[in-house]
Design a protein around this motif. Structure first.
Motif, short mmCIF file in Angstrom:
data_model
loop_
_atom_site.label_atom_id
_atom_site.label_comp_id
_atom_site.label_asym_id
_atom_site.label_seq_id
_atom_site.Cartn_x
_atom_site.Cartn_y
_atom_site.Cartn_z
N ALA A 311 47.58 82.52 -36.56
CA ALA A 311 47.78 81.59 -35.45
C ALA A 311 47.41 82.26 -34.13
N GLN A 312 47.76 83.54 -33.99
CA GLN A 312 47.40 84.27 -32.78
C GLN A 312 45.89 84.37 -32.65
N ALA A 313 45.21 84.67 -33.75
CA ALA A 313 43.76 84.82 -33.74
C ALA A 313 43.09 83.51 -33.35
N ALA A 314 43.60 82.39 -33.91
CA ALA A 314 43.02 81.09 -33.61
C ALA A 314 43.17 80.76 -32.13
N SER A 315 44.36 81.00 -31.57
CA SER A 315 44.61 80.74 -30.17
C SER A 315 43.73 81.62 -29.29
N HIS A 316 43.59 82.89 -29.66
CA HIS A 316 42.78 83.82 -28.90
C HIS A 316 41.31 83.41 -28.95
N GLU A 373 42.01 91.24 -19.96
CA GLU A 373 40.93 90.76 -20.81
C GLU A 373 40.11 89.78 -20.01
N PHE A 374 38.80 90.02 -19.94
CA PHE A 374 37.95 89.17 -19.12
C PHE A 374 36.53 89.12 -19.67
N ILE A 375 35.78 88.11 -19.22
CA ILE A 375 34.36 87.97 -19.52
C ILE A 375 33.58 88.39 -18.28
N VAL A 376 32.59 89.25 -18.45
CA VAL A 376 31.70 89.60 -17.36
C VAL A 376 30.29 89.23 -17.78
N THR A 377 29.56 88.53 -16.91
CA THR A 377 28.19 88.13 -17.22
C THR A 377 27.21 88.85 -16.30
N LEU A 387 32.75 86.75 -13.23
CA LEU A 387 33.85 87.36 -13.96
C LEU A 387 34.90 86.28 -14.18
N VAL A 388 35.28 86.08 -15.42
CA VAL A 388 36.27 85.05 -15.77
C VAL A 388 37.36 85.69 -16.62
N LEU A 389 38.60 85.48 -16.22
CA LEU A 389 39.73 86.04 -16.97
C LEU A 389 39.98 85.24 -18.24
N VAL A 390 40.18 85.96 -19.34
CA VAL A 390 40.60 85.31 -20.59
C VAL A 390 42.09 85.01 -20.50
N GLN A 391 42.82 85.95 -19.93
CA GLN A 391 44.24 85.71 -19.66
C GLN A 391 44.53 86.18 -18.23
N PRO A 392 45.38 85.49 -17.51
CA PRO A 392 45.59 85.78 -16.09
C PRO A 392 46.30 87.10 -15.85
N PHE A 393 46.10 87.63 -14.65
CA PHE A 393 46.89 88.77 -14.20
C PHE A 393 48.32 88.28 -14.00
N GLU A 394 49.27 88.98 -14.60
CA GLU A 394 50.67 88.62 -14.41
C GLU A 394 51.49 89.86 -14.13
#
Length: 540
Positions: A311-316, A373-377, A387-394
């Motif tokens: 379930a974690q993998a699918a959500s990720h 965790e982020f995407i860099v193009t 640059l797009v965050l996969v999960q936000p800075f918290e």
């Protein structure tokens, strides 16, 4: 699927999944070797030698909660005589000079080792720090957790230190859970075994037909209904005075889980049940995970509600897909290409122009911050496009807006070495997260250099795209066969166009022709140029 074409299979090729298996109570502690402050090599086994109980802590020297634990651990270290308790702290991703300085500043009175390469990180399945394990003299883990309830944590240590041979006969967390062979209320004999179930079991012992036992039965019924689909089993055992009055108990409590009769009190004797009701949790490996587990529904659910890795993998995976689309909004196709430095995603727009993307994952090991965790193009010249965050800075559970922080990198070359507070600003209050993101950007140049230096990259990319198209057509073939009740090998490839994502057959970028074939009895799609994807896991 709109203008984007990116498959779940493609995303899963990339995932550096950090869902590593954490060691459970009852499993053997894994040995490791690290350098001590003097440069010598020490192992867990050598440090444990001669001690009845070992406390193993994983931490980061930049973690405030870790530092706050030091006085409590110092107190434990001084309380027990040599040979009884050994405390070992492992500083993950910290160099020896940092650890030496922290030991002096914090006043550490126990063993403190540096693990700069995080060799123990995956060995023990650490996701957040601090993390504690209590290990008995035989090397078996008897506790795994955060030690938030430090008095309870110390009681576990005291219990292990005070165990006599006679007392040891009472099953403890970490011991193998004995199997049960008992009759249920219908008279059917149930052979209940716990070893290697790969899922937790909840075992409730009921000793009387009173309100406390009835209330507990209701809680376990709710747990059974909530977790049945997840594979968690719930069993009840009627023992003691209750074994002769099970029918009345069933009428009063209406248990919705199997209730077994402990006719000779054998199960109660095996598990050391002297009063009730009591809940025993049994881990996925068949070891006792907890005695006297919480009897309130919400508290019990908290102990059970561990998301399944699938379930974690699918959500990720969904998060990655969404972030890739955000990072390359003009791409009509996004395909993965495997390189020695990792997987690179290549997006192509309507004119064939390419954009390259990396998914960067950095572990923070902080109790107040999320991992980075982020995407860099990059464009074809090697400049950062987005640059797009996969999960936000918290920080402390609150999201931080880092739009300006990310914007400073757009347009800069991946060949430029970035340095915090020199040519790159950081986010106030999220220093470590900022440093990890910058670290990830500095690693991008190597991956881009691989792309430029590889003369076969373009052909590798085209093959990857072709294999992705094959997967789409195979899904279309599966749908067509299901709707028309026909054999796959008789289907004309042109008939599958309406079942493809864009309602037309995709075109191989190398001008290959797609055909239906059958391999080992399985319908597949092959290309006259690239053949069949050898790594595809598709079965129909």
């Amino acid at each position: 699927m709109g203008k984007y074409r990116i498959t779940a299979i493609a995303v899963l090729l990339l995932l550096h999944t950090h869902l590593c298996h954490g060691l459970d109570v009852g499993e053997a502690a894994k040995d490791f070797a690290l350098q001590d402050a003097g440069g010598g090599i020490v192992t867990l086994r050598s440090l444990m030698q001669g001690h009845k109980v070992t406390v193993l802590e994983f931490l980061s020297i930049y973690c405030d909660s870790c530092q706050k634990k030091v006085p409590q651990l110092n107190s434990l270290a001084r309380k027990y005589d040599a040979g009884r308790l050994r405390i070992i702290a492992i500083a993950l991703a910290n160099e020896q000079p940092e650890v030496t300085a922290a030991m002096k500043q914090w006043g550490v009175a126990y063993s403190f080792l540096a693990d700069p390469e995080k060799s123990t990180f995956h060995l023990y399945g650490i996701h957040k720090v601090p993390r504690f394990f209590i290990i008995d003299q035989g090397g078996i883990i008897r506790y795994s957790g955060t030690a938030d309830d430090f008095s309870g944590f110390e009681k576990t240590i005291e219990g292990l230190l005070s165990l006599t041979t006679a007392a040891r006969k009472l099953l403890q967390p970490g011991d193998d859970a004995p199997p049960l062979k008992l009759a249920d209320t219908s008279g059917k004999t149930r052979d209940v075994r716990f070893a290697d179930r790969q899922q937790m079991t909840v075992l409730g012992f009921f000793t009387a037909a009173d309100s406390a036992n009835t209330k507990q039965a209701d809680v376990l019924s709710r747990v059974h209904e909530a977790f049945q689909k997840a594979g968690i089993l719930v069993y009840g055992v009627g023992t003691g005075a209750l074994k002769s009055g099970l029918a009345a108990f069933v009428k009063a409590a209406s248990p919705r889980f199997p209730l077994l009769a402990d006719a000779g009190d054998g199960a109660a004797g095996l598990y050391g049940i002297t009063g009730g009701p009591e809940i025993v949790l049994i881990g996925s490996s068949g070891h006792i995970a907890a005695r006297n587990a919480p009897q309130a529904y919400d508290d019990l659910v908290t102990m059970l509600a561990v998301p399944e890795p699938e379930a974690q993998a699918a959500s990720h995976e969904q998060q990655i897909q969404h972030a890739l689309k955000q990072a390359m909004p003009d791409a009509r196709l996004i395909a993965p290409v495997r390189l020695p430095e990792g997987t690179v995603y290549v997006g192509t727009d309507g004119g064939g122009k390419k954009t390259f993307a990396r998914v960067v994952k950095k572990d923070i090991l902080c109790e107040v911050c999320t991992d980075v965790e982020f995407i860099v193009t990059l464009d074809q010249s090697g400049r950062y496009r987005s640059l797009v965050l996969v999960q936000p800075f918290e920080v402390y559970g609150k999201k931080i807006d880092i739009t300006q922080f990310l914007r400073q990198f757009v347009g800069r070359s991946c060949r430029e070495k970035l340095s915090a507070e020199s040519n790159a600003d950081i986010v106030s209050g999220a220093t470590k997260s900022s440093l990890k993101l910058i670290e990830g950007l500095n690693e991008t140049e190597k991956a881009f250099a691989e792309i430029q230096a590889d003369p076969a990259f373009d052909s590798t990319f085209k093959q990857s795209v072709c294999f992705q198209f094959q997967s789409e057509i195979e899904f279309a073939l599966q749908k067509f066969v299901g709707e028309h009740a026909t054999q796959a090998k008789t289907v004309a490839i042109s008939n599958l166009a309406a079942y493809c994502p864009e309602k037309k057959l995709p075109t191989c970028p190398s001008s290959g022709i797609y055909k239906v074939t059958v391999i080992n009895g399985i319908p597949r799609i092959m290309c006259t140029v690239h053949g069949v994807d050898p790594q595809s896991t598709m079965t129909h």
